[in-house]
Design an enzyme around this catalytic site. Sequence first.
Site, PDB file in Angstrom:
ATOM      1  N   GLU A   1       6.046  35.352  52.660  1.00 15.12           N
ATOM      2  CA  GLU A   1       6.194  36.377  53.820  1.00 15.12           C
ATOM      3  C   GLU A   1       7.467  36.047  54.366  1.00 15.12           C
ATOM      4  OE1 GLU A   1       2.432  35.389  55.282  1.00 15.12           O
ATOM      5  OE2 GLU A   1       1.545  36.022  53.601  1.00 15.12           O
TER       6      GLU A   1
ATOM      7  N   SER B   1      -5.137  33.139  47.453  1.00 15.71           N
ATOM      8  CA  SER B   1      -6.786  33.660  47.609  1.00 15.71           C
ATOM      9  C   SER B   1      -7.589  32.357  47.091  1.00 15.71           C
ATOM     10  CB  SER B   1      -6.715  34.871  46.710  1.00 15.71           C
ATOM     11  OG  SER B   1      -6.503  35.701  47.142  1.00 15.71           O
TER      12      SER B   1
ATOM     13  N   HIS C   1       7.941  30.410  52.654  1.00 17.76           N
ATOM     14  CA  HIS C   1       6.835  31.050  52.444  1.00 17.76           C
ATOM     15  C   HIS C   1       6.933  32.512  51.839  1.00 17.76           C
ATOM     16  CE1 HIS C   1       3.028  33.273  52.610  1.00 17.76           C
ATOM     17  NE2 HIS C   1       2.477  32.275  52.435  1.00 17.76           N
TER      18      HIS C   1
ATOM     19  N   GLY D   1      -3.360  36.936  49.656  1.00 19.28           N
ATOM     20  CA  GLY D   1      -4.152  37.662  50.495  1.00 19.28           C
ATOM     21  C   GLY D   1      -4.706  38.860  49.726  1.00 19.28           C
TER      22      GLY D   1
ATOM     23  N   LYS E   1      -0.836  31.332  59.635  1.00 23.66           N
ATOM     24  CA  LYS E   1       0.027  32.685  59.756  1.00 23.66           C
ATOM     25  C   LYS E   1       0.016  33.063  60.988  1.00 23.66           C
ATOM     26  CE  LYS E   1      -0.778  33.464  54.726  1.00 23.66           C
ATOM     27  NZ  LYS E   1      -0.866  34.443  53.761  1.00 23.66           N
TER      28      LYS E   1
HETATM   29  P1  PGA Z   1      -4.385  33.433  51.160  1.00 24.88           P
HETATM   30  O1  PGA Z   1      -2.908  32.990  51.392  1.00 24.88           O
HETATM   31  O2  PGA Z   1      -5.004  32.164  50.794  1.00 24.88           O
HETATM   32  O3  PGA Z   1      -4.685  34.232  52.049  1.00 24.88           O
HETATM   33  O4  PGA Z   1      -4.200  34.186  49.753  1.00 24.88           O
HETATM   34  C1  PGA Z   1      -2.130  31.824  51.113  1.00 24.88           C
HETATM   35  C2  PGA Z   1      -0.864  31.569  51.539  1.00 24.88           C
HETATM   36  O5  PGA Z   1      -0.198  32.441  52.122  1.00 24.88           O
HETATM   37  O6  PGA Z   1      -0.329  30.478  51.747  1.00 24.88           O
END
Ligand code: PGA
Length: 250
Positions: free
Chosen positions: A97, A213, A95, A173, A11
């Site tokens: 995001e 996560s 993704h 996250g 990220k």
């Molecule tokens: P995370 O993110 O492991 O921090 O939950 C996974 C991702 O967004 O690919």
Amino acid sequence: MRHNIVAGNWKMNKNAGETAKLLSDILNQLPSGKEVEVLVAPSFVNLSQAIHMLEHTNIGVAAQNMHQAEGGAFTGEISADMLTSIGVQNVILGHSERRQYFKETDALLANKVDTALKHEMRVIFCIGEELKDRQNKQHFNVVDNQLRDGLFHLGANAWVNIVLAYEPVWAIGTGETATPEQAQEMHQFIRETIRHKYGESTAENVSILYGGSVKPDNAKEIFSKTDVDGGLIGGAALKAEDFVAIVDAF
Ligand code: PGA
């Protein structure tokens, strides 16, 4: 061919010096002889450095995004040609995001996929429902629509360059992970949906990663599920020990 993959999505983290440090720590600690492909996705500005440092290693490099156009007046954007010209062969598309904060739609993502494949890149395509979808029991529908609208215009041959990442948005996250059973249930559904559309061999050959996560202490159980072929790792990919331990879970 379906195989195990652990990909680190960095990220908007790690400057140039930190990128070099994390890569060299990963290289030093990575176990050998594991049957798993390892990928890292640093920021655009550090991709060249990553390609350079990882040359002659078995760690691959992915971009986190890409523009759909070949080039032109798109200030601040990055094209497929720019990526492949420095040796980047993988790109994460869709993704959550990007979907949420940058309003990327399935139709736009379908264009991005086409451009990436035209440039012979491999696409790691992310799909996954939001919490409200799961609460309303719409999670299968949401994922089904994302697959259809983002990828089902492709011919079966194109699927050799597609990797899927199922990432329930509520688990990204947040420290909250889908249970291994929830992951398996959705991965099985995804493979089944692909089987209906494209047949057995495409369905069996696509790698489906779980993201949300994943940590050293839950990776083994998640990866042990039949239809889970690895992970797309966010937070835990930023610490070499954790990332390496997740690779080691295979
Ligand atoms: P995370 O993110 O492991 O921090 O939950 C996974 C991702 O967004 O690919």
